[in-house]
Scaffold this motif. Structure first.
Motif, PDB file in Angstrom:
ATOM      1  N   ASP A 220      10.651 -12.589   4.829  1.00  0.00           N
ATOM      2  CA  ASP A 220       9.681 -11.573   5.226  1.00  0.00           C
ATOM      3  C   ASP A 220      10.018 -11.007   6.597  1.00  0.00           C
ATOM      4  N   ALA A 224      11.046  -7.150   7.606  1.00  0.00           N
ATOM      5  CA  ALA A 224      10.325  -6.435   8.662  1.00  0.00           C
ATOM      6  C   ALA A 224      11.304  -5.835   9.662  1.00  0.00           C
ATOM      7  N   ASP A 230       5.772  -2.882   4.816  1.00  0.00           N
ATOM      8  CA  ASP A 230       5.067  -4.086   4.372  1.00  0.00           C
ATOM      9  C   ASP A 230       4.800  -4.108   2.880  1.00  0.00           C
ATOM     10  N   ASP A 231       4.322  -2.964   2.360  1.00  0.00           N
ATOM     11  CA  ASP A 231       3.892  -2.956   0.956  1.00  0.00           C
ATOM     12  C   ASP A 231       5.071  -3.008  -0.018  1.00  0.00           C
ATOM     13  N   PHE A 233       7.579  -5.336   0.511  1.00  0.00           N
ATOM     14  CA  PHE A 233       8.223  -6.650   0.675  1.00  0.00           C
ATOM     15  C   PHE A 233       8.511  -7.317  -0.658  1.00  0.00           C
ATOM     16  N   SER A 294      11.385 -11.075  15.119  1.00  0.00           N
ATOM     17  CA  SER A 294      10.295 -11.466  14.221  1.00  0.00           C
ATOM     18  C   SER A 294       9.880 -12.901  14.489  1.00  0.00           C
TER      19      SER A 294
END
Lengths: 514, 408
Positions: A220, A224, A230-231, A233, A294
């Motif tokens: 994840d 990023a 995000d939608d 992933f 991240s």
């Protein structure tokens, strides 16, 4: 308006039930329907069931099979190895019913829910056959308010797979799950799971293997920092997952053309997912300019480092690889994920998609024999108070293992024995049944595995043939002369060498046992 | 409308603008309501139930197992493992192999095999494919397996769970999912040798499990039928008198006799004669005595059974198990099922409060199993006739010896 009126009159017994119409009551209840259905079914049973159809269709249900004695012998060996390993690591075992309340399974499998076998509504609770062993496990933990357990569970599960899609996929098949539930210090139980997988695969002697390891948070985090929205992933993740079957060019094409990712983002992902290594790779990525942005990825990377330090102590790093392209079953898992693959093509594989214990969103590469990871959120779904019980576990692809072992047995010259008989008690002449039964009783009473033919006067040749067919190594031959002399002939079936023994229990037993 | 002997169902469903009215004509105008018509009515009701949202749209955390089923916790599993190891060790010592069959069969495979108990079978929902049912016992799957694979000789054990939709109101503590542990020898062999080995196996298992003292009662269907014949029981009353005799393990003779005479219409003389026989117990000596018995010896059937009992005991002597085996003329279990020797093992020490094991010992529920019973079986040569078409080429009718058993 809704009403049901049912009257039954049979053999002088009359019951009339009337259910009031919907517009005068809140509505007919499910309980009332159940009652009517029960009455009707009872009547049906009295009438004799299925209109007297009496066919004999000699087949098993689609997608299911019997296990013959040879397959059972192989199966027993495999289970003994696996269970022996679980026990070595202190695991206990549980068992759950083959069907659950339908509502227990509802909402747990997403799209795969259509593959669940339901039981017919026969007027009672609505039931479904279990789809995996993880949901029953979560229910068991919540029901018994258990927060810590190390358990294995080997049992059959049921999925109404569409046979047109995949050859050789069974609808009833074994799952072999091992899980450690409980709040513990990071990565120790996770590392032990991998040690167990390593031990099992080594002992089963399936050839060389690798255990790929990754972490959801790393994936994840990587998406990023690569600029994946995000939608997207999840959907990008399932595309990455195809790398075990497709080359990067095709995977990239899907990301860009079908999933709408920018080429730049795809290329960045491409760089990362080609990386494999050990603790060193985790350290490198922690220094990586992009990745280190991240927090999520860093947490995952630190845990991978910690994991590898434990794996080193467990002496299993030779087969474990930190592989950024591993993306299996992400809906399910919250931390570390792993998958074991056999590296030798050797045996023609049966597709094991979704038969390795997790929902079918995960794709499992051909050659995969085990898979698992950390899933901290599942048990909380069952607990009325939402109490979390963190879990990490692995599911062994045991059907795959059976099929490999069966093929090995087929290819090998050695016959698989279906019985464990050590001695056949035989006679060289007629009228010796009584003597044989006396001798075999001594052997049984002493724990020796022995057989005798159910014939009063069998021919010696038939008895010897039975030994060869069954793989019985020794035959004790009684004969008139030997009986007079008080001796028994013990023959090694394969070589025909014979030993003459005094007919007393001890000498015979000693020979049988050596 | 509600007249004696008349039967009708009217179901109307009106929901969301959909109205269906079905009327089934009354019995006295049709030969009778058919199963198909009942199926139709039931389907409509269930559809209505589904529209109502199944269980009234409840979305609670219902943390329970299905009625009649239970989890096994680690302690129970540890005990279970020990018990299985002992039992399987014994089967293996006697050269048995094992098989496994699927948990569900094609519905038609199970149809017509269980008589009235068919209503206890769990069906799977019709989801557009084959109609399936959960297995009710391990014997029908075994018979299917033999026929499918054209096997005439096998010595196999099978330990697995079976499923019965028992009505829990009737019996306390009865599970709907429970283990059965079957051992069977199939094949044409010389008389009584495999039968004797079955008893040797039961003896070994019960001794090793250390459940306390036990007895294995033995009888033979041909002896019972022959006895009824020479006592003057009409042929058509054999079965019903037999189930009355079977109650002797629970009721005293006076009550059993009362039922025979008052309820089953037997003459008091016949009942008394039966009473004399069924009180007899012994070993080979009893069989020999009965072969000389003036009345009993008139029945060829009984004599065949008695000769086999003699032969059986001669083998049991060699197997060193006669200390616990009793030839008992009051044993009348599961007679519909068996064609020759029958046996039942009981624990003699009351000790543990027993769970009723009626019908969980592997045979149709007509057989009654006395409290304390831990094993039961017998010879059932006729069962295979069901599959005769698959086995006809072999020429001989396979004969079977069996020990079904409940593990609770």
């Amino acid at each position: 308006m809704f009403c049901i009126r049912a009257c039954s009159g049979l053999v002088g017994c009359r019951t009339a039930t009337r259910v009031r119409s919907l517009h005068s009551l809140p509505g007919i209840t499910v309980a009332q329907i159940d009652e009517e259905v029960a009455k009707l079914l009872q009547l049906k049973a009295q009438l004799g069931g299925d209109d007297g159809k009496h066919q004999f269709v000699l087949k098993t249900a689609k997608g299911t099979r019997d296990y013959n004695p040879k397959q059972m012998a192989i199966r027993e060996k495999v289970f003994n190895t696996i269970i022996g390993c679980f026990k070595r690591h202190g695991a206990e075992t549980i068992d759950t019913p083959v069907f659950e309340l339908k509502e227990t399974l509802t909402g747990k499998y997403g799209e795969d829910s259509k593959l669940i076998y339901d039981l017919k509504d026969q007027g009672g609770e609505l039931l479904s056959l279990r789809y995996d062993l993880t949901v029953p496990f979560a229910r068991y933990l919540a029901m018994n308010k258990i927060t810590n357990i190390k358990r294995y569970h080997i049992a059959k599960v049921y999925r109404r797979d569409n046979p047109a899609m995949t050859r050789g996929r069974y609808r009833e098949f074994y799952q072999c799950d091992f899980d450690i539930a409980g709040q513990y210090d990071a990565m120790i139980p996770d590392a032990e799971c991998l040690k167990i997988v390593h031990e099992i695969l080594s002992e089963l002697d399936l050839g060389d293997f690798r255990i790929k390891v990754n972490d959801r948070r790393i994936l994840d985090g990587m998406f990023a920092v690569c600029g994946v929205p995000d939608d997207k992933f999840r959907t990008i993740c399932s595309t990455v997952d195809k790398l075990d079957k497709l080359p990067w060019e095709e995977v990239k094409k899907e990301m860009v053309n079908e999933k709408g990712l920018s080429e730049e983002a795809a290329d960045q992902i491409g760089e990362y997912v080609s990386m494999q290594g050990g603790m060193d790779l985790a350290e490198r990525l922690l220094q990586d300019q992009k990745m280190s942005q991240s927090k999520q990825a860093c947490a995952g990377l630190s845990d991978i480092k910690l994991l590898f330090s434990y794996l080193q102590l467990f002496q299993v790093t030779d087969k474990v690889v930190f592989d950024l392209s591993l993306a299996r079953g992400l809906d399910y898992y919250t931390g570390i994920i792993y998958e074991a693959v056999l590296t030798q093509a050797g045996v023609a594989p049966v597709t094991t998609d979704a038969q390795n214990g997790a929902p079918s969103e995960e794709s499992v590469s051909v050659g995969s024999v085990a898979g698992g990871g950390r899933y901290d959120g599942l048990v909380g779904m069952f607990d009325p108070k939402g109490r979390k019980v963190p879990c990490v576990g692995v599911s062994i692809g045991i059907e795959r293992v059976f099929s490999i072992m069966e093929q090995k047995a087929e290819a090998s010259a050695e016959k698989v024995r279906t019985t464990e008989v050590q001695v056949m008690v035989a006679s060289a002449q007629k009228n010796l049944l009584e003597e044989k039964l006396k001798l075999i009783t001594e052997l049984w009473n002493a724990g020796i595995k022995a057989e005798v033919m159910y014939k009063k006067n069998p021919k010696l040749l038939s008895q010897l043939q039975h030994c060869e067919e069954s793989g019985i190594p020794l035959v004790a031959i009684l004969g008139e002369q030997e009986l007079k002399d008080g001796v028994v002939k013990l023959r090694v079936v394969a070589t025909r060498e014979e030993v003459q023994l005094i007919h007393n229990t001890h000498t015979i037993l000693d020979s049988c046992l050596t | 409308m509600n007249m004696l002997g008349m039967f009708c169902i009217r179901a109307c469903s009106g929901l969301v603008g959909c109205r269906t009215a079905t009327r089934v004509r009354s019995l006295h105008s049709l030969p009778g309501i058919t199963v198909a018509q009942i199926d139709e009515e039931v389907a409509k009701l269930l559809q209505l139930k589904a529209q109502l949202g199944g269980d009234d749209g409840k979305h609670q955390f219902v943390l329970k197992t299905a009625k009649g089923t239970r989890d096994y916790n680690p302690k129970q599993m540890a005990i279970r493992e020990k018990v299985f190891n002992t039992i399987i060790g014994c089967f293996k010592r006697h050269g048995a192999e094992t098989i496994d069959t699927p948990v569900f069969e094609l519905k038609e495979t199970l149809t017509g095999k269980y008589g009235e108990d068919s209503k206890l079978i769990y069906d799977l929902k019709d989801q557009g494919g084959e109609l399936l049912s959960l297995r009710y016992d391990l014997t029908v799957p075994f018979a299917r397996y033999l026929a499918m694979n054209k096997i005439t000789n096998i010595k196999r054990y099978h330990i697995a769970k079976v499923y019965r939709r028992d009505n829990p109101a009737m019996t306390r503590g009865r599970y709907r999912e429970f283990y059965q542990c079957d051992f069977d020898i199939a094949g044409q062999y010389d008389a009584m040798i495999p039968d004797a080995e079955c008893l040797k196996i039961v003896h070994e298992i019960l001794s090793e499990l250390d459940l306390g003292d036990f007895r294995i009662k033995v009888n033979d269907r041909r002896i019972l039928d022959g006895m009824f014949a020479v006592c003057g029981v009409p042929d058509d009353k054999f079965r019903t008198i037999c189930s009355t005799v079977d109650k002797l393990d629970k009721l005293p003779w006076e009550e059993v006799k009362k039922e025979m005479v008052n309820e089953k219409g037997l003459s008091e003389e016949a009942a008394d004669q039966i009473g004399e026989y069924v009180s007899m117990q012994g070993g080979m000596d009893l069989a020999e005595r009965l072969l000389q018995d003036q009345k009993m010896s008139q029945s060829k059937q009984a004599c065949a059974g008695l000769s086999d009992i003699k032969l059986l005991f001669s083998y049991l002597q060699l197997f060193q198990v006669t200390d616990k085996v009793v030839f008992d003329l009051s044993l009348a279990r599961g007679l519909d099922y068996y064609t020759g020797i029958i046996y039942e093992a009981v624990l003699t020490q009351a000790g543990v409060a027993p769970v009723t094991t009626d019908a969980q010992n592997g045979a149709p529920s007509e057989e009654s199993v006395s409290v304390g019973s831990v094993a039961g079986g017998g010879r059932y040569d006729g069962k295979c006739r069901v599959w005769a078409s698959a086995l006809a080429s072999r020429g001989s009718s396979p004969s079977w010896s069996r020990k079904p058993r409940h593990i609770g």
